[in-house]
Design an enzyme around this catalytic site. Structure first.
Site, PDB file in Angstrom:
ATOM      1  N   PHE A 128       0.853  -1.187   0.000  1.00 41.05           N
ATOM      2  CA  PHE A 128       0.000   0.000   0.000  1.00 41.05           C
ATOM      3  C   PHE A 128       0.899   1.251   0.000  1.00 41.05           C
ATOM      4  O   PHE A 128       1.904   1.286   0.714  1.00 41.05           O
ATOM      5  CB  PHE A 128      -0.887  -0.038   1.245  1.00 41.05           C
ATOM      6  N   ASP A 176       1.438  -5.382   8.250  1.00 39.79           N
ATOM      7  CA  ASP A 176       0.262  -4.524   8.118  1.00 39.79           C
ATOM      8  C   ASP A 176      -0.951  -5.439   7.920  1.00 39.79           C
ATOM      9  O   ASP A 176      -1.008  -6.202   6.956  1.00 39.79           O
ATOM     10  CB  ASP A 176       0.438  -3.577   6.920  1.00 39.79           C
ATOM     11  N   TYR A 216     -11.355   0.467  10.099  1.00 34.56           N
ATOM     12  CA  TYR A 216     -12.563   0.877   9.366  1.00 34.56           C
ATOM     13  C   TYR A 216     -12.883  -0.029   8.189  1.00 34.56           C
ATOM     14  O   TYR A 216     -13.839   0.206   7.480  1.00 34.56           O
ATOM     15  CB  TYR A 216     -12.442   2.337   8.889  1.00 34.56           C
ATOM     16  N   LYS A 217     -12.063  -1.073   7.960  1.00 33.11           N
ATOM     17  CA  LYS A 217     -12.336  -2.000   6.857  1.00 33.11           C
ATOM     18  C   LYS A 217     -13.203  -3.146   7.378  1.00 33.11           C
ATOM     19  O   LYS A 217     -14.381  -2.947   7.653  1.00 33.11           O
ATOM     20  CB  LYS A 217     -11.019  -2.431   6.205  1.00 33.11           C
ATOM     21  N   ARG A 232     -12.408  -4.323  -7.593  1.00 35.84           N
ATOM     22  CA  ARG A 232     -12.269  -5.046  -6.324  1.00 35.84           C
ATOM     23  C   ARG A 232     -13.633  -5.256  -5.686  1.00 35.84           C
ATOM     24  O   ARG A 232     -14.453  -4.339  -5.627  1.00 35.84           O
ATOM     25  CB  ARG A 232     -11.425  -4.245  -5.321  1.00 35.84           C
TER      26      ARG A 232
HETATM   27  C1  LIG Z   1      -6.192   0.854   4.148  1.00 37.04           C
HETATM   28  C2  LIG Z   1      -4.725   0.676   4.321  1.00 37.04           C
HETATM   29  C3  LIG Z   1      -3.957   1.657   4.961  1.00 37.04           C
HETATM   30  C4  LIG Z   1      -4.592   2.926   5.420  1.00 37.04           C
HETATM   31  O1  LIG Z   1      -3.751   3.738   6.142  1.00 37.04           O
HETATM   32  P1  LIG Z   1      -4.366   4.956   6.982  1.00 37.04           P
HETATM   33  O2  LIG Z   1      -3.185   5.637   7.525  1.00 37.04           O
HETATM   34  O3  LIG Z   1      -5.261   4.352   8.035  1.00 37.04           O
HETATM   35  O4  LIG Z   1      -5.154   5.801   6.025  1.00 37.04           O
HETATM   36  C5  LIG Z   1      -2.606   1.401   5.167  1.00 37.04           C
HETATM   37  N1  LIG Z   1      -2.038   0.246   4.734  1.00 37.04           N
HETATM   38  C6  LIG Z   1      -2.757  -0.703   4.101  1.00 37.04           C
HETATM   39  C7  LIG Z   1      -2.104  -1.982   3.663  1.00 37.04           C
HETATM   40  C8  LIG Z   1      -4.111  -0.506   3.850  1.00 37.04           C
HETATM   41  O5  LIG Z   1      -4.812  -1.437   3.213  1.00 37.04           O
END
Ligand SMILES: *Cc1c(COP(=O)(O)O)cnc(C)c1O
Length: 430
Positions: free
Chosen positions: A138, A210, A235-236, A389
């Site tokens: 990400f 992560d 939040y997911k 997705r």
């Molecule tokens: C959704 C997601 C994030 C989001 O990071 P925020 O700092 O909470 O916005 C980070 N890493 C991964 C792998 C994600 O899927």
């Protein structure tokens, strides 16, 4: 607007539709859908980006705002358990991570938590000079790994997961920490965290996982796998609400000795002594930073009620049933019936063991297809340049939802409805 309800009454694939209904009829998690407030016409396949509204949240937020904040005012820090909330909610998440209590703290965003634990990990390996991360990680994770490297004078090597073993073989002795995702956010591929953690430990490196696309979607065994650090958003799949705070996992064997760079006052051993020098609290409490976003944190607390009494094994079984059925629908509706010309390609691994809880399809017109599906009440999302997705939260998605989503995708492809000019625009958020 099209008339999806009308269309839905005459499916062109009765055998697949009947299978969806049979699978739903024996679904042991069917009752969990009632724990969420979803518009009845919506097929919600974007819970891997923003989870649905958990039924207990509106009432809890009302109480937190009117009674706790409005009437009890500052006394709430003591009387309504606000002060302990980052650790109390952390313990509720710990159960979902396969972690004993006292090792998870909640607050800030994933990006902030990642910075904090990644610097802490490298401080535990002061004579090593390399950070490893996934070139497909990400973006925020990659940016933060790069930034930490600049800050501390380290080198970043981007190594795809299948090449990690070779990298450990060649430069393992130089690696301070490896920063990877448990599930690839684009393809939905699940990586073997336990094996990779053991391989990193063999060369003396620490692991920073992560869990954004894993927590709440599949069983995790952080303690048993001897993971060093982990972070994740809430939040997911946990449905904590937009911007709900993230968490860090710091196991006991590290938590009394780690030097976290974000040394905030709430992580001090005696925060209300208000002294000028930082002395970290014992254990994971030192991972508290500043004042937590209390409204979001307590919304998350209420949202976690949806997981009460649920075993993650059951969640995983339903999730794999949904994703397996999704792939069957793609084969039956998009491929077998001669729609090869539609150009849809399955990206998510067909091996269930290698799947997270989403299905990703590749198509050159992914963006327009996703928008046309949203107009037909099927909410998924697009990841540039060409991925559709579909997130499958086992607590509220049904096999019938999956069938309808693929059927409506077939309909869009057949009619070319996605070529309408209004689907050419792309919003700020995709
Ligand atoms: C959704 C997601 C994030 C989001 O990071 P925020 O700092 O909470 O916005 C980070 N890493 C991964 C792998 C994600 O899927």
């Amino acid at each position: 607007m099209p008339a999806p309800e009308h269309e839905a009454t005459r499916p062109r694939h009765p055998a697949t539709a009947a299978r969806a209904d049979a699978l739903d009829a024996t679904d042991p998690l069917a009752h969990c859908r009632g724990r969420f407030l979803l518009p009845s016409e919506v097929i919600y396949l974007d819970g891997n980006s923003l989870g649905a509204l958990s039924a207990g949240v509106p009432g809890r937020i009302d109480d937190v705002v009117r009674r706790q904040w409005g009437r009890d005012l500052i006394r709430s820090w003591n009387d309504n358990g606000w002060w302990e909330a980052p650790l109390r909610v952390g313990d509720r998440i710990a159960r979902l991570l396969g972690a004993a209590p006292g090792q998870v703290v909640v607050g800030d965003s994933t990006s902030v938590q990642l910075f904090n634990v990644l610097v802490a990990a490298t401080r535990l390996r002061p004579d090593r000079t390399v950070l490893l991360t996934d070139p497909a990680h990400f973006p925020s994770d990659q940016y933060i790994v790069d930034s930490v490297a600049r800050l501390l004078g380290l080198r970043v090597e981007r190594v795809p997961v299948p090449e990690l073993a070779a990298a450990f073989g060649s430069i393992g002795a130089e690696v301070a920490a490896v920063c990877y995702g448990a599930v690839d956010y684009r393809t939905g591929e699940r990586w073997p965290m336990g094996e990779l953690t053991a391989a990193a430990h063999e060369v003396g490196a620490l692991t920073v996982w992560d869990l954004c696309h894993a927590v709440g979607a599949l069983p995790l065994r952080l303690d048993a796998d001897e993971v060093d650090f982990a972070v994740g958003c809430t939040y997911k799949y946990l449905s904590g609400g937009p911007g709900s705070p993230a968490f860090s996992y710091v196991p006991r064997r590290h938590s009394d000795c780690v030097d976290l760079p974000l040394a905030g006052w709430t992580g001090h051993r005696r925060p209300f002594d208000m002294v000028g020098g930082y002395e970290p609290a014992d254990g994971v409490a030192r991972g508290r930073i500043g004042t937590p976003p209390m409204l979001s944190l307590l919304a998350l607390d209420a949202a976690l009620d949806a997981f009460d009494g649920l075993g993650l094994e059951l969640v995983r079984a339903k999730s794999l049933s949904l994703s397996g059925f999704f792939l069957d629908c793609v084969d039956a509706l998009l491929v077998d019936e001669g729609a090869q010309g539609s150009g849809v390609e399955v990206v998510t691994p067909r091996d269930p063991d290698r799947r997270g809880s989403q299905v990703s399809l590749r198509h050159p017109e992914a963006g327009a297809l996703v928008l046309a599906l949203i107009e037909r009440h099927v909410i998924g999302d697009m990841r540039a340049p060409d991925l559709l997705r579909f997130g499958l939260n086992a607590l509220y998605v049904t096999h019938r939802d999956v069938f309808e989503a693929v059927r409506r995708l077939r309909e869009v492809l057949d009619t070319g409805a996605h070529r309408a000019p209004r689907f050419r625009a792309r919003g700020h958020v995709t």
